[in-house]
Design a protein around this motif. Structure first.
Motif, PDB file in Angstrom:
ATOM      1  N   ALA A  88      -8.218   3.657   9.017  1.00 34.99           N
ATOM      2  CA  ALA A  88      -8.637   4.140   7.695  1.00 34.99           C
ATOM      3  C   ALA A  88      -8.710   3.041   6.630  1.00 34.99           C
ATOM      4  O   ALA A  88      -9.540   3.103   5.731  1.00 34.99           O
ATOM      5  N   LYS A 115       8.035   6.617   5.193  1.00 34.13           N
ATOM      6  CA  LYS A 115       7.211   6.619   6.403  1.00 34.13           C
ATOM      7  C   LYS A 115       7.946   6.015   7.587  1.00 34.13           C
ATOM      8  O   LYS A 115       8.564   4.963   7.460  1.00 34.13           O
ATOM      9  N   LEU A 142       2.474  -1.378   5.113  1.00 34.29           N
ATOM     10  CA  LEU A 142       3.266  -0.190   4.760  1.00 34.29           C
ATOM     11  C   LEU A 142       4.761  -0.413   4.945  1.00 34.29           C
ATOM     12  O   LEU A 142       5.541   0.519   4.806  1.00 34.29           O
ATOM     13  N   TRP A 182       0.820  -1.220   0.000  1.00 32.18           N
ATOM     14  CA  TRP A 182       0.000   0.000   0.000  1.00 32.18           C
ATOM     15  C   TRP A 182       0.849   1.264   0.000  1.00 32.18           C
ATOM     16  O   TRP A 182       0.440   2.311  -0.485  1.00 32.18           O
ATOM     17  N   HIS A 238      -1.665   8.788  16.459  1.00 36.71           N
ATOM     18  CA  HIS A 238      -2.569   8.384  17.541  1.00 36.71           C
ATOM     19  C   HIS A 238      -1.986   8.932  18.840  1.00 36.71           C
ATOM     20  O   HIS A 238      -1.097   8.309  19.439  1.00 36.71           O
ATOM     21  N   ARG A 265      -8.676  13.580   9.278  1.00 39.26           N
ATOM     22  CA  ARG A 265      -7.712  12.611   9.814  1.00 39.26           C
ATOM     23  C   ARG A 265      -7.623  11.364   8.927  1.00 39.26           C
ATOM     24  O   ARG A 265      -6.537  10.896   8.594  1.00 39.26           O
ATOM     25  N   THR A 267      -3.509   9.922   4.474  1.00 41.01           N
ATOM     26  CA  THR A 267      -2.665   8.990   3.700  1.00 41.01           C
ATOM     27  C   THR A 267      -3.003   9.091   2.215  1.00 41.01           C
ATOM     28  O   THR A 267      -2.116   9.153   1.349  1.00 41.01           O
ATOM     29  N   GLU A 275       2.699   0.317  15.174  1.00 37.84           N
ATOM     30  CA  GLU A 275       1.558  -0.476  14.725  1.00 37.84           C
ATOM     31  C   GLU A 275       1.670  -0.975  13.290  1.00 37.84           C
ATOM     32  O   GLU A 275       0.860  -1.792  12.869  1.00 37.84           O
ATOM     33  N   HIS A 276       2.635  -0.512  12.535  1.00 41.87           N
ATOM     34  CA  HIS A 276       2.746  -0.965  11.144  1.00 41.87           C
ATOM     35  C   HIS A 276       3.575  -2.236  11.017  1.00 41.87           C
ATOM     36  O   HIS A 276       3.507  -2.918   9.997  1.00 41.87           O
ATOM     37  N   PHE A 304       1.263  12.886  11.686  1.00 41.57           N
ATOM     38  CA  PHE A 304      -0.067  12.680  12.260  1.00 41.57           C
ATOM     39  C   PHE A 304      -0.026  11.351  13.002  1.00 41.57           C
ATOM     40  O   PHE A 304       0.963  10.630  12.926  1.00 41.57           O
ATOM     41  N   HIS A 337       2.969   9.032  13.039  1.00 38.80           N
ATOM     42  CA  HIS A 337       3.338   8.592  11.704  1.00 38.80           C
ATOM     43  C   HIS A 337       4.083   9.758  11.063  1.00 38.80           C
ATOM     44  O   HIS A 337       3.486  10.815  10.817  1.00 38.80           O
TER      45      HIS A 337
HETATM   46  C1  MLT Z   1      -3.172   5.709   9.877  1.00 35.17           C
HETATM   47  O1  MLT Z   1      -3.117   5.909  11.066  1.00 35.17           O
HETATM   48  O2  MLT Z   1      -3.836   6.429   9.122  1.00 35.17           O
HETATM   49  C2  MLT Z   1      -2.471   4.522   9.326  1.00 35.17           C
HETATM   50  O3  MLT Z   1      -1.560   4.008  10.207  1.00 35.17           O
HETATM   51  C3  MLT Z   1      -1.968   4.703   7.936  1.00 35.17           C
HETATM   52  C4  MLT Z   1      -0.758   5.546   7.727  1.00 35.17           C
HETATM   53  O4  MLT Z   1       0.044   5.734   8.641  1.00 35.17           O
HETATM   54  O5  MLT Z   1      -0.533   6.002   6.598  1.00 35.17           O
END
Ligand code: MLT
Ligand code: ZN
Length: 476
Positions: free
Chosen positions: A140, A346, A76, A33, A379, A327, A331, A416-417, A377, A386
């Motif tokens: 997302a 990333k 990713l 992706w 969490h 939000r 991406t 988390e990726h 951006f 990220h």
């Molecule tokens: C997100 O939080 O939107 C996802 O982890 C995807 C991203 O980081 O691109």
């Protein structure tokens, strides 16, 4: 080159229609992706049952063919697509789990359902909502990402502060080992101490220990009242303080997401409308969501305090969707901004909340030194940023600078990726040689021939018992 006998054996195992060998048919499975990671598979194999998965693994093991398990291909970090050409000695197949569908009737008392590995997050949510419940996970890529992939990467997303990561949602698991034996249980017993807990062993193992075929999944209440707010803060420190206050005061708090001013401007341009709040440089926009059986709006507004002055609050579903888009669609906005060029570089990092401001400063400096555009951006409640670099000239230097700082701040190089192939050069920053050696020994015990996702989670060959030697960063 595919050993021809293998392809015909695979066809016998899963049916001709489910062994894709044509370049066009394979293409959608060979690039992830992010657009950064790509390789070639001799075939994409799409088994439809656990038995067929076992057959595929037996065939590949006997023939010495590597297996790259893949869910919805929304990864990713290059962990679900074949390794780059020239980096492996053996041919590989992609084992797509998308056909392992099927959701059992939900048990509303146990608050669980059973889903095939190929069930998407959106389908899990829909099945839960059909019985007045909900899925605890959301992000997302929900329409494509699968349960199996979310388990493999221990996916997180926006509701982690309330319900935990995927690891907390898996009450039972069924998986196939590299030699075709099936392990686990789908009973979903909340209490069981009868040896190894396969959901714990396999969640986050990125397809290196077994192929997950089904899971018993937790459900959570479906809240009738949801309120969404987009809030501007003057600094990251203020955003962190606010998050703490919201967590302490609001039992209904569902998510606190962070968007830096550059990301907000980019997504605003993509959506064709300006955000209703304007954080200053160095500040942030926060997307806050509360959900409850009673309307949490007044509690949220009270908890926002002075900050409520620079915020937009919505309860109407359409108005909420307008705020969430700032939000959810970042991406997509970045991918469009870099379309035809080099995809964003990333990093997915997390630090203890108290160190977030410092991390943001390090990231800004690293991007400025490189001359690239930083879109940050993530969490907020988990200190998870990220960091996306558009037009980076020297991604390896950015990664070395930021990831070393992350480790020094007590954080992680992947929140988390996952590690995939992208982050293996830096694993030693957050895992001791004892850790890596033990991990390699577990892997070798379950998959002695090393066919499952080689190159992912550990540089090949696994460094059993040796000190972790940092390999030269290989950033494609
Ligand atoms: C997100 O939080 O939107 C996802 O982890 C995807 C991203 O980081 O691109
Ligand atoms: Zn995320």
């Amino acid at each position: 080159v595919a050993p021809p006998a293998v392809v015909s054996d695979l066809r016998s195992a899963v049916g001709d229609a489910h062994v894709l060998v044509d370049e066009d048919a394979r293409a959608g499975y060979e690039t992830d992706w992010s657009g950064r990671y790509t390789g070639r598979a001799v075939a994409v194999v799409r088994p439809g049952t656990t038995h067929e998965v076992a057959e595929v693994l037996r065939i590949c093991r006997t023939a010495g063919v590597d297996v790259v398990p893949q869910g919805g291909n929304t990864g990713l970090v290059g962990g679900g697509v074949p390794r780059p050409e020239g980096s492996t000695e053996r041919p590989a197949i992609v084992l797509s789990t998308r056909r392992l569908g099927g959701v059992s009737a939900a048990d509303p008392d146990a608050m669980q359902l059973t889903a095939g590995a190929g069930v998407t997050i959106a389908e899990w949510q829909a099945a839960a909502r059909a019985v007045g419940l909900d899925a605890p996970l959301d992000f997302a890529a929900r329409d494509s990402a699968t349960v199996g992939g979310a388990i493999a990467t221990n996916a997180g997303g926006s509701r982690v502060l309330r319900f935990g990561t995927m690891r907390s949602q898996v009450a039972g698991i069924e998986a196939v080992l590299a030699d075709g034996r099936v392990v686990g249980s789908l009973a979903g017993l909340p209490k069981e101490t009868a040896g190894l807990h396969w959901p714990s062993v396999l969640t986050g193992s990125e397809g290196t220990l077994a192929v997950v075929t089904a899971a018993r999944l937790r459900l959570v209440p479906r809240f009738e009242h949801v309120v969404t707010a987009l809030v501007a803060t003057a600094s990251i420190g203020e955003a962190v303080d606010l998050t703490g206050r919201l967590r302490r005061q609001l039992g209904s708090l569902d998510s606190v997401e962070i968007i830096d001013p550059a990301a907000l401007a980019l997504v605003g341009g993509h959506l064709g409308r300006a955000a209703p709040v304007t954080p200053p440089p160095g500040g942030a926009a926060l997307l806050v969501e509360c959900a409850g059986h009673v309307d949490p709006t007044s509690d949220l507004v009270a908890a926002l305090g002075d900050i409520a002055g620079d915020s937009a609050v919505a309860v109407d579903p359409l108005q909420r969707a307008h705020l969430i888009a700032f939000r959810d669609r970042i991406t997509e906005a970045m991918n469009q901004a870099s379309a035809g060029g080099v995809p964003p570089f990333k990093l997915d990092v997390a630090v203890p909340l108290g160190a977030l401001e410092e991390l943001a400063a390090v990231a800004r400096r690293a991007a400025a030194d490189d001359g690239c555009r930083l879109i940050a951006f993530g969490h907020l409640a988990e200190g998870n940023l990220h960091l996306n670099h558009l037009g980076a000239r020297d991604p390896a230097t950015i990664a070395a600078t930021v990831l070393s700082a992350v480790a020094d701040l007590g954080g992680t190089i992947s929140a988390e990726h996952g590690i995939g192939i992208a982050k293996t050069p830096w694993l030693h920053l957050v895992r001791s040689s004892a850790d890596l050696g033990a991990q390699a020994a577990v892997r070798a015990a379950l998959d002695p021939a090393g066919i499952l996702n080689p190159g992912v989670l550990a540089p090949r060959p696994p460094a059993i018992g040796r000190a972790a030697t940092p390999t030269a960063p290989q950033v494609p």
